[in-house]
Design a protein around this motif. Sequence first.
Motif, PDB file in Angstrom:
ATOM      1  N   LYS A 239       0.822  -1.214   0.000  1.00  0.00           N
ATOM      2  CA  LYS A 239       0.000   0.000   0.000  1.00  0.00           C
ATOM      3  C   LYS A 239       0.852   1.259   0.000  1.00  0.00           C
ATOM      4  N   ARG A 240       1.910   1.266   0.812  1.00  0.00           N
ATOM      5  CA  ARG A 240       2.788   2.442   0.853  1.00  0.00           C
ATOM      6  C   ARG A 240       3.497   2.634  -0.490  1.00  0.00           C
TER       7      ARG A 240
ATOM      8  N   ARG B 165       0.954   4.062  -2.938  1.00  0.00           N
ATOM      9  CA  ARG B 165       0.692   5.495  -2.729  1.00  0.00           C
ATOM     10  C   ARG B 165       1.789   6.355  -3.354  1.00  0.00           C
TER      11      ARG B 165
ATOM     12  N   VAL C  13      10.366   1.307   0.118  1.00  0.00           N
ATOM     13  CA  VAL C  13       9.504   1.203   1.299  1.00  0.00           C
ATOM     14  C   VAL C  13      10.085   0.208   2.309  1.00  0.00           C
TER      15      VAL C  13
ATOM     16  N   GLU D 194      11.348   1.046   6.131  1.00  0.00           N
ATOM     17  CA  GLU D 194      10.784   0.389   7.317  1.00  0.00           C
ATOM     18  C   GLU D 194      11.851  -0.297   8.166  1.00  0.00           C
TER      19      GLU D 194
ATOM     20  N   GLY E 241       7.113   9.705  -1.812  1.00  0.00           N
ATOM     21  CA  GLY E 241       6.455   8.981  -0.728  1.00  0.00           C
ATOM     22  C   GLY E 241       6.857   9.487   0.641  1.00  0.00           C
TER      23      GLY E 241
ATOM     24  N   PHE F 185       9.640   8.986   2.278  1.00  0.00           N
ATOM     25  CA  PHE F 185      10.218   7.884   3.032  1.00  0.00           C
ATOM     26  C   PHE F 185      11.590   8.280   3.554  1.00  0.00           C
TER      27      PHE F 185
END
Length: 86
Positions: free
Chosen positions: A26-27, A30, A53, A57, A77, A79
């Motif tokens: 999902k991330r 997006r 992503v 994380e 994003g 990130f």
Amino acid sequence: VVKVAPPAGAVMRRIRVDLVDAGIAKRAGRALATMDADERQRRGMLVDAIVVVTAAELGHVLYTGDVDDLERIRDRGNFAVKILPI
């Protein structure tokens, strides 16, 4: 078992393979949604987005020959991941 000659063998022993869960997908989606369809498809950004992503994380640094694309995904994003050229 895959046998690879050094130095590639040394690198292969350090590679970690993770499953992509729904949260990562999902991330990544997006971040890709901020790009137009032609850009996403032309550049094959899906795998890149998942890598960015996942690294964010896990708090990992990404080393790549494709700095521009990974930075584009990271920035769109928002990130927190460091990306360095190899």
